[in-house]
Scaffold this motif. Structure first.
Motif, PDB file in Angstrom:
ATOM      1  N   THR A   1       4.107 -31.574  25.122  1.00 41.18           N
ATOM      2  CA  THR A   1       4.576 -32.279  26.325  1.00 41.18           C
ATOM      3  C   THR A   1       3.778 -33.456  26.418  1.00 41.18           C
ATOM      4  OG1 THR A   1       2.709 -30.939  27.483  1.00 41.18           O
ATOM      5  CG2 THR A   1       4.935 -29.847  27.312  1.00 41.18           C
TER       6      THR A   1
ATOM      7  N   ARG B   1      13.102 -25.920  24.712  1.00 34.95           N
ATOM      8  CA  ARG B   1      13.406 -27.340  24.941  1.00 34.95           C
ATOM      9  C   ARG B   1      14.724 -27.723  25.447  1.00 34.95           C
ATOM     10  NH1 ARG B   1      11.523 -32.092  20.721  1.00 34.95           N
ATOM     11  NH2 ARG B   1      11.728 -34.009  22.297  1.00 34.95           N
ATOM     12  N   LYS B   2      14.773 -28.747  26.438  1.00 38.03           N
ATOM     13  CA  LYS B   2      15.975 -28.975  26.901  1.00 38.03           C
ATOM     14  C   LYS B   2      15.853 -30.477  27.108  1.00 38.03           C
ATOM     15  CE  LYS B   2      19.406 -28.177  30.655  1.00 38.03           C
ATOM     16  NZ  LYS B   2      19.815 -27.251  31.985  1.00 38.03           N
ATOM     17  N   ASP B   3      16.684 -31.196  26.438  1.00 34.19           N
ATOM     18  CA  ASP B   3      16.590 -32.646  26.290  1.00 34.19           C
ATOM     19  C   ASP B   3      15.374 -33.123  25.919  1.00 34.19           C
ATOM     20  OD1 ASP B   3      19.219 -32.986  27.594  1.00 34.19           O
ATOM     21  OD2 ASP B   3      18.573 -33.103  29.558  1.00 34.19           O
ATOM     22  N   ASN B   4      14.308 -33.686  26.904  1.00 35.92           N
ATOM     23  CA  ASN B   4      13.101 -34.132  26.348  1.00 35.92           C
ATOM     24  C   ASN B   4      12.079 -33.497  27.031  1.00 35.92           C
ATOM     25  OD1 ASN B   4      13.938 -36.047  24.594  1.00 35.92           O
ATOM     26  ND2 ASN B   4      14.120 -37.436  26.103  1.00 35.92           N
ATOM     27  N   ASP B   5      12.450 -32.419  27.803  1.00 36.44           N
ATOM     28  CA  ASP B   5      11.685 -31.631  28.500  1.00 36.44           C
ATOM     29  C   ASP B   5      11.263 -30.240  27.835  1.00 36.44           C
ATOM     30  OD1 ASP B   5      11.204 -33.536  30.312  1.00 36.44           O
ATOM     31  OD2 ASP B   5      12.909 -32.864  31.434  1.00 36.44           O
ATOM     32  N   TRP B   6      10.234 -29.789  27.974  1.00 37.11           N
ATOM     33  CA  TRP B   6       9.973 -28.281  27.347  1.00 37.11           C
ATOM     34  C   TRP B   6       9.567 -27.311  28.469  1.00 37.11           C
ATOM     35  CZ3 TRP B   6       9.478 -26.912  22.385  1.00 37.11           C
ATOM     36  CH2 TRP B   6       9.528 -27.845  21.449  1.00 37.11           C
TER      37      TRP B   6
END
Length: 484
Positions: free
Chosen positions: A195, A243-248
């Protein structure tokens, strides 16, 4: 051992000017003046103990030097080994020989007389290597200890520590495993590595790991290895990180943020098998030592004068005492016998009629039956026909009424019915006297009133008069008047 007279006088002065009281099964005994030894927790204790037990090591070395005791010699070793020590436990190794055994007893006796430390041979074990069972038994009888075989336990009795570590929902005390905590804390860095891709700490740790000369023992390599540790438990760390897009996101928490406690609970839930029943934890019973002022209370209750300035010392292990009671882990006479502790008599000290077991003490004992009858009249209900501790608690927990009614009964049962009977049993054994049944009931009534009054919102509605008449009716009144 070469210490001067003045130094010894200083040490004696630190321990001979105070009084102390010993807790036996949670009950404080009569105060005594210190003449030798130290109080529990004294920072001087470990240093003096090391000095004292070093005398035993010196005695064995001197006996070996004079060929009075023959130790054991490892292959390719010139030195003989005879003693391994850890705190107050010791392993003594020597040649299997009657003369060796006789001199062993003499050395221990001399050490006991010189140091004042008691050598308990009845709790000691004799292990014979490459000798017959008959010879080992014969030697054990002569030494007045017990015969043991390999492998054996060291450093005391076996402790079911995994039961203590479990979460309360799984029948433990919620202590938690240190191994699980360590892995979970490493997991936090695993999370931060993903992150915080541009963090400075990540660059520093990575470079340190690349240039270390210890192979795979670098800092970051140790952190990365936790997926292998968790894999051994059947936990796939990559499946918990989404992980979704750039977020964990962390799947074990509703807010998707990683927490050490969530991973630790998961590890403990897998590695520590749950018990059949969960741990009951009475919230109105304090779990930390404290002095709680309870205000002023004055009056005469059925012939017993209550002082006008009352402070209750809230004992730390009340809920732990309940946990041990429901798991038959108290030091009752039958449990002591099972652990190999010699007891002069197995007779219950409260009734002097039958052997003491947990269920006898809290269910079948005639003294307990009278106390239960008093409580039944006071509460207008009590499981008087139940003869097991777990059965009493189960019926109390499943009794009629709402949560406040049940909590009042739990406090009376857990904190005081079980605890008062146990402390009075201890008082009878160690002091030779205890309260009668009526006095025990008065103690249960008053302490339950005192604690609930200090620990709950419900306690604001309490007066001693209406509590003494019927606490369940007071609880019903509180429920009717409380804002919804």
């Amino acid at each position: 051992m070469g210490f001067g007279v003045k130094w010894r006088a200083w040490v004696r002065g630190t321990i001979s000017t105070a009084k102390c009281s010993v807790l036996v099964n949670g009950s404080p005994m009569k105060e005594l003046r210190m003449e030798k030894g130290l109080r529990q927790g004294d920072p001087l204790s470990p240093f003096l103990f090391i000095l004292a037990v070093e005398g035993l090591n010196v005695a064995f070395k001197e006996a070996q030097r004079k060929y009075l005791f023959k130790g054991v010699r490892l292959d390719n070793s010139v030195e003989e080994f005879s003693l391994l020590q850890f705190a107050d436990d010791a392993i003594i190794m020597g040649e299997w020989d009657p003369n060796n055994a006789r001199n062993l007893v003499r050395i221990l006796k001399c050490f006991e007389l010189c140091s004042g430390l008691k050598i308990n041979l009845s709790k000691s074990r004799l292990v014979g290597v490459s000798v017959s069972k008959e010879e080992s038994d014969r030697m054990a009888r002569w030494l007045k200890c017990k015969e043991e075989s390999l492998p054996f336990n060291y450093l005391g009795l076996q402790v079911a520590w995994h039961k203590v570590l479990r979460d309360k929902e799984n029948g433990g005390l919620g202590v938690g495993s240190l191994k699980a905590l360590n892995i979970a804390m490493l997991g936090k860095w695993w999370w931060r590595e993903r992150t915080e891709p541009n963090a400075k700490w990540k660059e520093v740790v990575t470079r340190c790991s690349q240039f270390n000369n210890r192979g795979n023992k670098g800092v970051w390599k140790g952190i990365q290895s936790i997926d292998n540790c968790l894999g051994e438990l059947g936990i796939n760390l990559n499946n918990l990180l989404q992980r979704k897009d750039n977020d964990w996101s962390w799947s074990l928490e509703p807010n998707n943020d990683f927490t050490v406690s969530s991973l630790r609970r998961l590890i403990d839930g897998i590695s520590l098998l749950p018990a059949e029943t969960k741990t009951f934890w009475v919230q109105w019973v304090p779990s930390k030592p404290m002095w709680q002022p309870c205000g002023s209370l004055c009056g005469i209750v059925t012939g017993y004068l209550l002082s006008s300035s009352i402070h209750t010392h809230v004992i730390n292990p009340v809920n732990i005492h309940l946990w041990r009671t429901l798991r038959d882990s108290l030091a009752t006479l039958d449990n002591l016998s099972k652990r190999g502790v010699s007891v002069p008599s197995d007779e219950c000290k409260l009734c002097n009629a039958k052997p003491e077991t947990l269920n006898h003490l809290f269910g079948e004992c005639s003294t307990t039956s009278i106390v239960s009858a008093h409580l039944s009249r006071w509460l207008e209900w009590w499981p008087v026909n139940e003869i097991t501790a777990s059965g009493i608690w189960t019926q109390i927990d499943a009794s009629t009424g709402n949560n406040i009614h049940r909590t009042v009964r739990r406090v009376i049962t857990a904190a005081f019915f079980f605890l008062v009977l146990w402390t009075q049993r201890n008082s009878k054994i160690f002091r030779g006297s205890s309260k009668n049944e009526r006095e025990m009931c008065e103690e249960i009534r008053f302490k339950a009133f005192d604690w609930i009054r200090c620990r709950s919102n419900f306690g604001k509605f309490l007066t001693w008069k209406n509590w003494y008449c019927n606490p369940i009716k007071v609880a019903s009144l509180y429920i009717a008047l409380a804002p919804h």
